[in-house]
Design an enzyme around this catalytic site. Structure first.
Site, PDB file in Angstrom:
ATOM      1  N   ILE A   1      69.892   2.182  18.388  1.00 50.31           N
ATOM      2  CA  ILE A   1      69.237   2.309  19.685  1.00 50.31           C
ATOM      3  C   ILE A   1      67.827   2.869  19.555  1.00 50.31           C
ATOM      4  O   ILE A   1      66.976   2.662  20.428  1.00 50.31           O
ATOM      5  CB  ILE A   1      70.093   3.199  20.611  1.00 50.31           C
ATOM      6  CG1 ILE A   1      69.671   3.043  22.069  1.00 50.31           C
ATOM      7  CG2 ILE A   1      70.049   4.661  20.161  1.00 50.31           C
ATOM      8  CD1 ILE A   1      70.638   3.648  23.054  1.00 50.31           C
ATOM      9  N   LYS A   2      67.541   3.533  18.440  1.00 52.85           N
ATOM     10  CA  LYS A   2      66.226   4.136  18.240  1.00 52.85           C
ATOM     11  C   LYS A   2      65.131   3.109  17.983  1.00 52.85           C
ATOM     12  O   LYS A   2      63.939   3.440  18.052  1.00 52.85           O
ATOM     13  CB  LYS A   2      66.285   5.148  17.098  1.00 52.85           C
ATOM     14  CG  LYS A   2      67.201   6.332  17.363  1.00 52.85           C
ATOM     15  CD  LYS A   2      66.727   7.186  18.520  1.00 52.85           C
ATOM     16  CE  LYS A   2      67.528   8.473  18.624  1.00 52.85           C
ATOM     17  NZ  LYS A   2      67.036   9.363  19.682  1.00 52.85           N
ATOM     18  N   ASP A   3      65.501   1.862  17.692  1.00 53.22           N
ATOM     19  CA  ASP A   3      64.493   0.797  17.591  1.00 53.22           C
ATOM     20  C   ASP A   3      63.675   0.722  18.867  1.00 53.22           C
ATOM     21  O   ASP A   3      62.461   0.475  18.840  1.00 53.22           O
ATOM     22  CB  ASP A   3      65.165  -0.570  17.405  1.00 53.22           C
ATOM     23  CG  ASP A   3      65.924  -0.707  16.114  1.00 53.22           C
ATOM     24  OD1 ASP A   3      65.808   0.172  15.250  1.00 53.22           O
ATOM     25  OD2 ASP A   3      66.646  -1.719  15.974  1.00 53.22           O
TER      26      ASP A   3
END
Length: 353
Positions: free
Chosen positions: A49-51
């Site tokens: 999700i950090k993308d």
């Protein structure tokens, strides 16, 4: 039937747009009448999700003139996934990256960071405000390296904003676009959302999207490990205060700026321990075929515990209610961890049915 999809210009166009998947086998085992759904962020191009926040922070910094191609060096403290996202974005954009990461984070994360071209500096276990912590070392490097820029996921407003504008709407769109039927009834709303908090940007941004634009009655449940201090009210954090925890990517010893943890954003907090989180990962892999990481297990275990509470039972016992659980990353980053090796190498094969 093959669906047509356009050719993407680069990896950044493959960030996000992840599926929402039914967890029907686990729901049946738990006796749930509601729809139990998982948001599978490991299918984003960089694996987590950090993308999303990495891309958003870099693009915003370029627009503001803070990042200059061919000159700027990105320096960021991270538990791993934000660093991997930034290294991926900067590989495409052409920026140098230096990541400071605590020693206790997995070797897989460091290998991936180095493969993407980042320089990795490991830091000792230290309080967040210590000069020796990942944050402290990053701040020191910021003053020593010419043209260094720290995007600072802990205070950067683009962290929660990207979830308010992309992740939340994706969840809403998936729910309202799936017709209700006699076999698979649906309220056509997100009735509850459960997610872990690290920086807090995910739960803050998605809560805004759900409550402001979709369903003001949606119950948002925050997940925080014992030992961390993110849960609200603070009395929830008294048990095992300061004790280290093993699940990576959630919890902190300080409250980040981007986290809105009060009841108008997060209705209720659920504390979790490592054992129940890792067991839930094993269950997701074996029962649903989802190769998710430790924080996904924490989110699921918290969701199942909350659904047994007085507040949660009202949703659990209602057909068609939609409960969404956030799965932030995949097992890729944790395959050398003892808890996973024991599960993978020592567990028995599934029985034929």
């Amino acid at each position: 039937m093959v669906s047509s999809r356009r050719i993407l210009d680069n990896a950044l166009d493959a960030v996000g747009n992840t599926p929402l998947i039914r967890l029907d086998k686990i729901a049946a085992e738990e006796g749930l009448k509601c729809n139990l759904l998982g948001k599978l962020e490991c299918l984003s191009v960089g694996g987590s999700i950090k993308d999303r926040i990495a891309k958003a922070m870099v693009l915003a910094a370029e627009k503001e003139g803070r990042l200059i191609p061919g000159k700027s060096v990105v320096v960021e403290p991270t538990s791993g996934n934000t660093g991997i996202g930034l290294a991926m974005v900067c590989a495409v954009k052409g920026y140098s990256v230096i990541v400071t990461m605590p020693n206790e984070m997995s070797q897989e994360k460091e290998v991936l960071l180095r493969a993407l071209g980042a320089q990795v500096i490991r830091t000792p276990d230290a309080a967040w405000d210590s000069p020796n912590s990942d944050i402290g070392v990053a701040k020191r490097l910021l003053g020593e390296i010419p043209h260094a820029v720290m995007l600072d996921q802990f205070s950067n407003p683009n962290n929660p904003l990207i979830h308010e504008y992309t992740t939340g709407p994706e969840i809403i769109d998936a729910v309202i676009s799936t017709p209700s039927s006699p076999l698979k009834p649906s309220s056509m709303k997100v009735d509850a959302f459960i997610a872990g908090a690290g920086t807090g940007g995910t739960i803050t941004g998605i809560s805004r999207a759900l409550k402001k634009t979709h369903n003001s009655d949606c119950i948002v449940v925050g997940v925080d490990p014992f030992g961390s201090i993110l849960a609200f009210p603070d009395i929830l954090n008294a048990q095992d205060a300061g004790k280290p925890w093993g699940v990576e990517g959630i919890g902190h010893d300080f409250v980040p700026e981007v986290l809105a943890r009060e009841p108008d954003s997060v209705d209720v907090w659920q504390k979790t321990n490592d054992e129940e989180g890792f067991k839930a990962v094993q269950r997701l892999i074996r029962k649903e075929g989802l190769l998710v990481g430790g924080s996904s297990g924490s989110a699921l275990s918290a969701a199942l515990t909350w659904l047994k509470s007085e507040q949660g039972r009202k949703i659990a016992e209602t057909e068609g209610m939609n409960v969404v659980v956030m799965f932030p990353d995949g097992i890729r980053n944790y395959m050398s961890r003892e808890w996973f090796l024991n599960f993978g190498l020592l567990s028995q094969p599934s029985l034929l049915v």
